[in-house]
Design a protein around this motif. Structure first.
Motif, PDB file in Angstrom:
ATOM      1  N   GLY A  53       0.840  -1.191   0.000  1.00 45.03           N
ATOM      2  CA  GLY A  53       0.000   0.000   0.000  1.00 45.03           C
ATOM      3  C   GLY A  53       0.869   1.232   0.000  1.00 45.03           C
ATOM      4  O   GLY A  53       2.046   1.165   0.358  1.00 45.03           O
ATOM      5  N   ALA A  54       0.282   2.346  -0.421  1.00 41.05           N
ATOM      6  CA  ALA A  54       1.018   3.607  -0.417  1.00 41.05           C
ATOM      7  C   ALA A  54       1.254   4.048   1.028  1.00 41.05           C
ATOM      8  O   ALA A  54       0.626   3.522   1.953  1.00 41.05           O
ATOM      9  N   ASN A  55       2.155   5.024   1.247  1.00 39.26           N
ATOM     10  CA  ASN A  55       2.320   5.608   2.584  1.00 39.26           C
ATOM     11  C   ASN A  55       0.972   6.142   3.034  1.00 39.26           C
ATOM     12  O   ASN A  55       0.289   6.819   2.267  1.00 39.26           O
ATOM     13  N   HIS A  79       8.475  -1.780  -0.058  1.00 34.06           N
ATOM     14  CA  HIS A  79       8.338  -0.777  -1.122  1.00 34.06           C
ATOM     15  C   HIS A  79       9.046  -1.231  -2.391  1.00 34.06           C
ATOM     16  O   HIS A  79       9.051  -0.540  -3.394  1.00 34.06           O
ATOM     17  N   TYR A  80       9.715  -2.393  -2.322  1.00 31.17           N
ATOM     18  CA  TYR A  80      10.372  -2.928  -3.520  1.00 31.17           C
ATOM     19  C   TYR A  80       9.359  -3.783  -4.270  1.00 31.17           C
ATOM     20  O   TYR A  80       8.942  -4.835  -3.791  1.00 31.17           O
ATOM     21  N   MET A  81       8.985  -3.321  -5.472  1.00 31.17           N
ATOM     22  CA  MET A  81       7.944  -4.042  -6.185  1.00 31.17           C
ATOM     23  C   MET A  81       8.420  -5.380  -6.752  1.00 31.17           C
ATOM     24  O   MET A  81       7.621  -6.263  -7.015  1.00 31.17           O
ATOM     25  N   ASP A  97       4.958  -3.375 -10.306  1.00 35.64           N
ATOM     26  CA  ASP A  97       5.154  -1.931 -10.202  1.00 35.64           C
ATOM     27  C   ASP A  97       4.013  -1.200 -10.920  1.00 35.64           C
ATOM     28  O   ASP A  97       3.432  -0.254 -10.393  1.00 35.64           O
ATOM     29  N   PHE A 102       0.705  -1.658  -9.010  1.00 31.54           N
ATOM     30  CA  PHE A 102       0.699  -0.794  -7.834  1.00 31.54           C
ATOM     31  C   PHE A 102       0.429   0.648  -8.239  1.00 31.54           C
ATOM     32  O   PHE A 102      -0.374   1.355  -7.628  1.00 31.54           O
ATOM     33  N   TYR A 103       1.097   1.063  -9.307  1.00 34.98           N
ATOM     34  CA  TYR A 103       0.957   2.454  -9.755  1.00 34.98           C
ATOM     35  C   TYR A 103      -0.488   2.755 -10.160  1.00 34.98           C
ATOM     36  O   TYR A 103      -1.050   3.773  -9.778  1.00 34.98           O
ATOM     37  N   GLU A 110       0.262  10.228   3.982  1.00 36.24           N
ATOM     38  CA  GLU A 110       0.576   9.514   5.214  1.00 36.24           C
ATOM     39  C   GLU A 110      -0.115  10.124   6.421  1.00 36.24           C
ATOM     40  O   GLU A 110      -0.143  11.342   6.522  1.00 36.24           O
ATOM     41  N   GLY A 121       5.053  12.581   3.442  1.00 32.71           N
ATOM     42  CA  GLY A 121       5.192  13.187   2.126  1.00 32.71           C
ATOM     43  C   GLY A 121       5.239  14.710   2.198  1.00 32.71           C
ATOM     44  O   GLY A 121       6.002  15.357   1.479  1.00 32.71           O
ATOM     45  N   VAL A 167       9.601   5.814   1.018  1.00 30.99           N
ATOM     46  CA  VAL A 167       8.491   6.470   0.333  1.00 30.99           C
ATOM     47  C   VAL A 167       7.909   5.480  -0.677  1.00 30.99           C
ATOM     48  O   VAL A 167       8.644   4.733  -1.312  1.00 30.99           O
ATOM     49  N   ASP A 168       6.572   5.469  -0.833  1.00 26.49           N
ATOM     50  CA  ASP A 168       5.976   4.467  -1.719  1.00 26.49           C
ATOM     51  C   ASP A 168       6.286   4.766  -3.184  1.00 26.49           C
ATOM     52  O   ASP A 168       6.713   5.852  -3.548  1.00 26.49           O
ATOM     53  N   ALA A 169       6.051   3.746  -4.020  1.00 32.50           N
ATOM     54  CA  ALA A 169       6.481   3.797  -5.424  1.00 32.50           C
ATOM     55  C   ALA A 169       5.860   4.973  -6.187  1.00 32.50           C
ATOM     56  O   ALA A 169       6.506   5.563  -7.050  1.00 32.50           O
ATOM     57  N   VAL A 170       4.625   5.324  -5.873  1.00 31.49           N
ATOM     58  CA  VAL A 170       3.964   6.423  -6.581  1.00 31.49           C
ATOM     59  C   VAL A 170       4.600   7.766  -6.199  1.00 31.49           C
ATOM     60  O   VAL A 170       4.973   8.566  -7.061  1.00 31.49           O
ATOM     61  N   LYS A 226       8.014   8.347  -7.751  1.00 34.55           N
ATOM     62  CA  LYS A 226       7.979   8.825  -9.149  1.00 34.55           C
ATOM     63  C   LYS A 226       7.720  10.326  -9.185  1.00 34.55           C
ATOM     64  O   LYS A 226       8.366  11.070  -9.930  1.00 34.55           O
ATOM     65  N   TYR A 228      17.500   2.913  -3.931  1.00 37.17           N
ATOM     66  CA  TYR A 228      16.652   2.251  -4.932  1.00 37.17           C
ATOM     67  C   TYR A 228      17.323   2.298  -6.301  1.00 37.17           C
ATOM     68  O   TYR A 228      17.455   3.355  -6.903  1.00 37.17           O
TER      69      TYR A 228
END
Lengths: 251, 316
Positions: A43-45, A199-201, A237, A240-241, A251, B138, B165-168, B171, B193
């Motif tokens: 999940g996202a932060n 956080h590593y996809m 990835d 998730f995006y 957060e 964030g 920090v999340d993948a989105v 970016k 990363y």
């Protein structure tokens, strides 16, 4: 001893919810995790992962919904849950100013291992990790990757039914990160359920199944292969995006 | 003259017993977006602290904008922007107070350089009366970036801005850096990363205090020795074991849904021979395809080719 749980599910939760004032951190999540499964909890932060994990670890009471962890109820049997799970995170894992051996003895002692068990476990663990030369060194002097591998081994020293791993590989080099996953596979082969956030996809692909939380809800739950099919994506990835970029809250 | 230069920089801790930075030299050109890529313990933070004059190197020389980090530290402090890995603003000042505090320290005003931070600051402006300690991760990150930019620095140092920090959001952050670069600011950024490396113009791959390779991301990938294959089968865990036992394979490791395999001596029929080997091990659903290596593949290759003092250098 409690009787073993009737089902082979390590974690079952139904519409589990946590409300802080007018903020619903976790919003009716429903999922079950099988014994021995490697489950990716993504999940996202700010999506609510940590809050959900705290409830499942018996550290926080849910506002609504039901859940059992290792067959124990998250409302009434929090202490039982704590005895039957292991936990490690990137932030807290071991005591830096104790030696490797002292950490093993300390955590083994907390989980009630006898002296005899402790000796056997210490020896086994140090051999598996190849840490003979370092056994009497302070944990603080170890590279992060070694520390994390040791922390994982200590988190399952009492052979729990489930181990919760909160971003265990953050900042770890790419080679050690993969060795860490070898440890996860080995634990899963012994029947330990691994509930892991990352956080590593690319690591999401190593899980049997993955859930993706967005704004407190579980928006997707399936094997990585099926999720990629469903979202017409080449990688986790991308999946998730697609899901997380729609998130409303940070957060 | 580069915007940032390091020559034979060496730094140890704990009375010389922990080697954090081991004879590192490189140059960052003016206006360049340069990345230090490596895991914890690679020496990234020590290098940042030496360049921002917060730490003295044991030996070697370094300059920022032509100023020596040892002699001219005052000049450097007044022109560079630094965003440490750990959130370091005043938790009990509001968003706006933090920003005007940093503007005042550098003898400027928010209005004078608002153009530079406008795009980022607009995202946190609705919360400008909130205390920094009450912000989400964030938003803290965006405020810290604004504070590091408010005096229009010549060089911006960003130490692991995307860790945790999340993948989105990662970016989005890199998109933001790309736009800052267009304003002519030299940016030195670090990250663990590997997938972020391609966002930089040049990168240094670092491990245990040493630079493994330094070049453009494209050249670093080009330098990968030999061919690389992605391999998949229905039973992935046994597949990995069988590949590791395959004598012709130089390395094999999990990479997302595939295992990446490189061979000792590249032969024309590597893939066919491997297919037969795996079929002999009763694998089904075998996929073997040649692929272009990523930065992470190159990093793993460099790390395993030179298994340096993997554990002599423990801490930051």
């Amino acid at each position: 001893m409690q009787p073993p749980p009737a089902s082979a599910q390590a974690i079952v939760c139904h519409e589990l919810t946590k409300q802080f004032g007018d903020f619903r951190a976790v919003d009716k999540i429903t999922l079950s995790v099988a014994q021995g499964e490697i489950f990716g909890f993504l999940g996202a932060n700010g999506a609510g992962k940590t809050t959900a994990m705290r409830m499942l670890c018996g550290l926080s009471y849910p506002s609504a919904g039901q859940a059992t962890v290792a067959g124990f109820d998250v409302y009434r049997q929090q202490e039982k849950i704590k005895q039957n799970i292991g936990y490690m995170s990137q932030k807290f894992s071991l005591y830096e100013n104790l030696t490797i051996l002292e950490n093993i003895e300390f955590f083994g002692g907390i989980y009630g291992l006898s002296n005899q068990q402790l000796r056997a476990k210490s020896e086994e663990l140090i051999t598996t990790l190849g840490l003979h030369k370092e056994a009497k060194k302070l944990v603080g002097s170890l590279p992060l990757g070694w520390k994390q591998k040791l922390a994982f081994s200590v988190a399952i020293i009492h052979e729990p039914k489930i181990v919760f791993l909160d971003e265990p590989t953050g900042g770890v080099d790419p080679v050690t990160r993969r060795q860490f996953w070898d440890l996860i596979y080995a634990a899963a082969d012994r029947g330990i359920t691994n509930f892991v956030t990352t956080h590593y996809m690319d690591e999401a692909e190593y899980c049997n199944r993955v859930s993706i939380m967005v704004d407190g809800r579980v928006e997707a739950l399936d094997s990585p292969a099926n999720l990629k099919l469903q979202y017409h994506a080449d990688s986790m990835d991308e999946v998730f995006y697609q899901l997380a970029r729609g998130a409303q809250r940070g957060e | 003259m580069g915007a940032v230069t390091l020559q034979n920089i060496r730094k140890t801790y704990e009375k010389g017993t922990v080697l954090a930075v081991d004879d590192v030299s490189f140059t960052v050109e003016p206006g360049e977006l340069f990345g230090l890529i490596g895991p914890d313990g690679a020496g990234k933070t020590s290098i940042f602290r030496i360049l921002t004059t917060l730490l003295l190197a044991d030996s070697g020389t370094a300059t920022v904008d032509g100023h020596d980090v040892r002699k001219d530290y005052r000049a450097i402090r007044s022109t560079v922007g630094y965003m440490p890995g750990k959130f370091s603003l005043y938790q009990d000042l509001t968003v706006e107070e933090n920003l005007s505090f940093f503007a005042t320290l550098f003898e400027t005003t928010i209005a004078a350089n608002y153009d530079l931070i406008k795009e980022i600051y607009e995202q946190i402006e609705p919360f400008k009366t909130r205390r920094a300690g009450q912000l989400s991760g964030g938003m803290k990150q965006k405020l810290a970036l604004c504070c590091a930019l408010i005096h229009k620095p010549t060089v911006l140092f960003l130490d692991e801005p995307t860790t945790g920090v999340d993948a989105v959001s990662r970016k989005e952050f890199w998109d933001m850096l790309g736009r800052l670069k267009q304003q002519g600011i030299t940016i030195l950024v670090s990250t663990p990363y590997m997938d972020e490396a391609t966002r930089c113009e040049r990168i240094a791959l670092m491990q245990s205090g040493k630079i493994l390779s330094i070049d453009t991301p494209a050249n670093i990938i080009k330098a990968y020795p030999g061919k690389l294959y992605a391999v998949k089968a229905d039973a992935m865990h046994p597949l990995l074991h069988h590949l590791r036992a395959y004598p012709a394979a130089r390395s094999s490791y999990a990479f997302g849904e595939f295992v990446h395999v490189a061979f000792w001596d590249d032969q024309a029929d590597d893939d066919e021979a491997l297919r037969q080997y795996l079929a002999g091990k009763k694998h089904t659903g075998i996929v073997i395809k040649p692929i272009t290596p990523s930065i992470e593949d190159r990093f793993i290759d460099l790390m395993t080719a030179a298994p340096a003092n993997a554990h002599a250098t423990a801490t930051r």
